[in-house]
Design a protein around this motif. Structure first.
Motif, PDB file in Angstrom:
ATOM      1  N   TYR A   1       3.107  -9.390   9.318  1.00  0.00           N
ATOM      2  CA  TYR A   1       3.070  -8.684   8.036  1.00  0.00           C
ATOM      3  C   TYR A   1       4.471  -8.247   7.651  1.00  0.00           C
ATOM      4  O   TYR A   1       5.341  -8.049   8.483  1.00  0.00           O
ATOM      5  CB  TYR A   1       2.137  -7.471   8.086  1.00  0.00           C
ATOM      6  N   ALA A   2       4.675  -8.126   6.340  1.00  0.00           N
ATOM      7  CA  ALA A   2       5.969  -7.716   5.802  1.00  0.00           C
ATOM      8  C   ALA A   2       6.077  -6.203   5.787  1.00  0.00           C
ATOM      9  O   ALA A   2       5.077  -5.476   5.794  1.00  0.00           O
ATOM     10  CB  ALA A   2       6.151  -8.269   4.395  1.00  0.00           C
ATOM     11  N   GLY A   3       7.316  -5.727   5.743  1.00  0.00           N
ATOM     12  CA  GLY A   3       7.546  -4.292   5.602  1.00  0.00           C
ATOM     13  C   GLY A   3       7.605  -3.560   6.926  1.00  0.00           C
ATOM     14  O   GLY A   3       7.782  -4.155   7.996  1.00  0.00           O
ATOM     15  N   GLY A   4       7.476  -2.240   6.831  1.00  0.00           N
ATOM     16  CA  GLY A   4       7.631  -1.375   7.992  1.00  0.00           C
ATOM     17  C   GLY A   4       6.592  -1.607   9.066  1.00  0.00           C
ATOM     18  O   GLY A   4       5.492  -2.115   8.806  1.00  0.00           O
ATOM     19  N   GLY A   5       6.949  -1.216  10.297  1.00  0.00           N
ATOM     20  CA  GLY A   5       6.029  -1.277  11.416  1.00  0.00           C
ATOM     21  C   GLY A   5       5.294   0.033  11.586  1.00  0.00           C
ATOM     22  O   GLY A   5       5.314   0.914  10.732  1.00  0.00           O
ATOM     23  N   VAL A   6       4.643   0.196  12.731  1.00  0.00           N
ATOM     24  CA  VAL A   6       3.857   1.402  12.980  1.00  0.00           C
ATOM     25  C   VAL A   6       4.748   2.639  13.043  1.00  0.00           C
ATOM     26  O   VAL A   6       4.485   3.653  12.395  1.00  0.00           O
ATOM     27  CB  VAL A   6       3.049   1.260  14.288  1.00  0.00           C
ATOM     28  N   LEU A   7       5.841   2.557  13.813  1.00  0.00           N
ATOM     29  CA  LEU A   7       6.653   3.752  14.052  1.00  0.00           C
ATOM     30  C   LEU A   7       7.349   4.227  12.794  1.00  0.00           C
ATOM     31  O   LEU A   7       7.227   5.401  12.405  1.00  0.00           O
ATOM     32  CB  LEU A   7       7.686   3.470  15.142  1.00  0.00           C
ATOM     33  N   ASP A   8       8.120   3.359  12.136  1.00  0.00           N
ATOM     34  CA  ASP A   8       8.865   3.822  10.962  1.00  0.00           C
ATOM     35  C   ASP A   8       7.929   4.203   9.818  1.00  0.00           C
ATOM     36  O   ASP A   8       8.209   5.148   9.067  1.00  0.00           O
ATOM     37  CB  ASP A   8       9.899   2.780  10.504  1.00  0.00           C
ATOM     38  N   SER A   9       6.808   3.508   9.683  1.00  0.00           N
ATOM     39  CA  SER A   9       5.842   3.874   8.641  1.00  0.00           C
ATOM     40  C   SER A   9       5.286   5.271   8.891  1.00  0.00           C
ATOM     41  O   SER A   9       5.211   6.099   7.976  1.00  0.00           O
ATOM     42  CB  SER A   9       4.704   2.850   8.586  1.00  0.00           C
ATOM     43  N   ALA A  10       4.882   5.545  10.137  1.00  0.00           N
ATOM     44  CA  ALA A  10       4.313   6.853  10.457  1.00  0.00           C
ATOM     45  C   ALA A  10       5.354   7.963  10.316  1.00  0.00           C
ATOM     46  O   ALA A  10       5.068   9.035   9.760  1.00  0.00           O
ATOM     47  CB  ALA A  10       3.739   6.840  11.872  1.00  0.00           C
ATOM     48  N   LEU A  11       6.569   7.718  10.803  1.00  0.00           N
ATOM     49  CA  LEU A  11       7.621   8.733  10.723  1.00  0.00           C
ATOM     50  C   LEU A  11       7.953   9.092   9.278  1.00  0.00           C
ATOM     51  O   LEU A  11       8.054  10.268   8.916  1.00  0.00           O
ATOM     52  CB  LEU A  11       8.888   8.234  11.410  1.00  0.00           C
TER      53      LEU A  11
ATOM     54  N   LEU B   1       0.846  -1.191   0.000  1.00  0.00           N
ATOM     55  CA  LEU B   1       0.000   0.000   0.000  1.00  0.00           C
ATOM     56  C   LEU B   1       0.880   1.238   0.000  1.00  0.00           C
ATOM     57  O   LEU B   1       1.901   1.293   0.691  1.00  0.00           O
ATOM     58  CB  LEU B   1      -0.901   0.008   1.230  1.00  0.00           C
ATOM     59  N   HIS B   2       0.472   2.243  -0.755  1.00  0.00           N
ATOM     60  CA  HIS B   2       1.202   3.501  -0.816  1.00  0.00           C
ATOM     61  C   HIS B   2       0.321   4.636  -0.298  1.00  0.00           C
ATOM     62  O   HIS B   2      -0.879   4.669  -0.549  1.00  0.00           O
ATOM     63  CB  HIS B   2       1.623   3.825  -2.252  1.00  0.00           C
ATOM     64  N   GLY B   3       0.937   5.566   0.427  1.00  0.00           N
ATOM     65  CA  GLY B   3       0.209   6.752   0.867  1.00  0.00           C
ATOM     66  C   GLY B   3      -0.525   6.546   2.181  1.00  0.00           C
ATOM     67  O   GLY B   3      -0.325   5.560   2.902  1.00  0.00           O
TER      68      GLY B   3
ATOM     69  N   GLY C   1       1.311   3.654   8.839  1.00  0.00           N
ATOM     70  CA  GLY C   1       1.220   2.988  10.133  1.00  0.00           C
ATOM     71  C   GLY C   1      -0.180   2.567  10.515  1.00  0.00           C
ATOM     72  O   GLY C   1      -0.344   1.808  11.486  1.00  0.00           O
ATOM     73  N   THR C   2      -1.205   3.014   9.785  1.00  0.00           N
ATOM     74  CA  THR C   2      -2.577   2.681  10.177  1.00  0.00           C
ATOM     75  C   THR C   2      -2.891   1.204   9.945  1.00  0.00           C
ATOM     76  O   THR C   2      -3.391   0.520  10.849  1.00  0.00           O
ATOM     77  CB  THR C   2      -3.578   3.563   9.414  1.00  0.00           C
ATOM     78  N   VAL C   3      -2.608   0.692   8.762  1.00  0.00           N
ATOM     79  CA  VAL C   3      -2.834  -0.727   8.487  1.00  0.00           C
ATOM     80  C   VAL C   3      -1.898  -1.577   9.323  1.00  0.00           C
ATOM     81  O   VAL C   3      -2.272  -2.657   9.799  1.00  0.00           O
ATOM     82  CB  VAL C   3      -2.682  -1.018   6.982  1.00  0.00           C
TER      83      VAL C   3
END
Length: 364
Positions: free
Chosen positions: A130-140, A109-111, A117-119
């Motif tokens: 799940y693969a990829g970033g977690g809540v913190l790095d995604s939100a930052l 997902l993009h954007g 970080g929501t999903v």
């Protein structure tokens, strides 16, 4: 042994819905069906989770008709937290079918509402790996203002900037014009929380600032005005280390612009002339080492997980980080896969790497 079940999650409510859908086409075409049982789940523009066809051609990137997730009447019923992780689908006629237990979600997902970080928080709540970033790095990394603050604190060079909210622009236009003027010309104006160059403008004259802000505010209530760094646009792909190992960096690639002012949406995705993705970039060994080292430092500074693409400006005086993308463009022609392909990892192997890293993390 049964194949692990992978939910490929795509689409979403952001302005990058079609790019996410096109990425899904590439992933669905390349993911190994011998290794994984694939469940395609789309998110409509309205936010409904639907069971999609396992048909890569349905989501191919076509400049004349961008792909999207259409509401087909199905609804994904996610498992309850602490339960058996069995995914179910309610069909359009009201019947409910089991789709089997989910081992991992691949959220391409993009954007906003996906890369922010929501999903990730939703899946954490359900206790689904799940693969990829977690809540913190995604939100930052979704919020370029806070990303720059974190990188600065870690000693990573970033371009000078001013952050402007819609409310502040309504109250303090003259002060903001002065702050922007201090950055010099040209400058870039971009939404703080958008990607794929949506809402981005290059400002070459002070009279262009108002229109640029208006365009950016159409995407986000918070906007960055940045000094335009003169230099080469270099990008490097980062993967999380496995088994306690350090993060890894690919060979760097370069965005080569000829007739375009900057690497805009058309140049990235629609085959527009004037921009070319080159990987590996023509760099000295020392430049490659510096880019890889700084890319890993930036990834670690934001507590990176899974993957990221780190974008740089290689200027005459220094190397500047422009941004980090925790779910970068992932079509077969995108920079992130191309960098790893140039580094010796195939596109299908890269997809497996992300899935297997997530499964290993969940088992520890």
């Amino acid at each position: 042994m049964d194949r692990p079940a992978v939910v490929v999650l795509f689409g979403g409510r952001s302005s990058e819905h079609s790019i996410s859908s096109a990425t899904a086409g590439g992933v669905l075409r390349a993911i190994s069906r011998d290794r994984y049982r694939v469940i395609p789940v789309g998110i409509t523009r309205a936010g409904a989770f639907v069971l999609e066809d396992d048909d890569p051609d349905k989501f191919r990137l076509d400049a004349d008709e961008l792909p999207e997730v259409i509401d087909n009447g199905t609804r994904i019923l996610w498992p309850e937290a602490g339960g058996d992780r069995v995914l179910r689908v309610r069909r359009a006629d009201g019947s409910v079918d089991d789709l089997g237990a989910v081992d991992v979600v691949l959220p391409i997902l993009h954007g906003v509402h996906g890369e922010d970080g929501t999903v990730q928080g939703f899946l954490d709540t359900l206790e689904i790996p799940y693969a990829g970033g977690g809540v913190l790095d995604s939100a930052l990394c979704m919020d370029k203002h806070f990303m720059k603050i974190v990188l600065q604190a870690a000693g990573v060079p970033v371009s000078p900037w001013v952050t402007v909210t819609r409310a502040a622009w309504g109250r303090e236009q003259e002060r903001i014009r002065r702050d922007a003027a201090a950055l010099g010309l040209p400058m870039f104006v971009k939404p703080a929380r958008a990607g794929s160059s949506v809402g981005v403008s290059k400002v070459a004259h002070p009279d262009e600032l108002d229109a640029a802000l208006q365009l950016a505010f159409a995407e986000d209530d918070k906007v960055l005005i940045e000094t335009a760094i003169v230099g080469r646009e270099i990008e490097v792909a980062i993967l999380e280390g496995r088994g306690g190992a350090a993060s890894r960096a690919s060979l760097p690639g370069e965005i080569v612009l000829t007739t375009r002012e900057f690497y805009d949406f058309e140049g990235k995705y629609l085959g527009g002339d004037g921009a070319e993705v080159v990987c590996p970039a023509e760099l000295t060994d020392a430049e490659i080492a510096r880019i890889q080292e700084l890319g890993i430092r930036a990834f670690d500074a934001v507590d990176g997980r899974g993957l990221a693409r780190v974008d740089f400006f290689l200027a005459a005086d220094d190397l500047y980080v422009n941004e980090l993308n925790t779910m970068p463009g992932f079509t077969p022609i995108s920079m992130f896969p191309k960098c790893w392909i140039a580094s010796g990892m195939s596109y299908p192997e890269l997809i497996s790497e992300l899935i297997d890293t997530a499964r290993e993390r969940a088992s520890t």
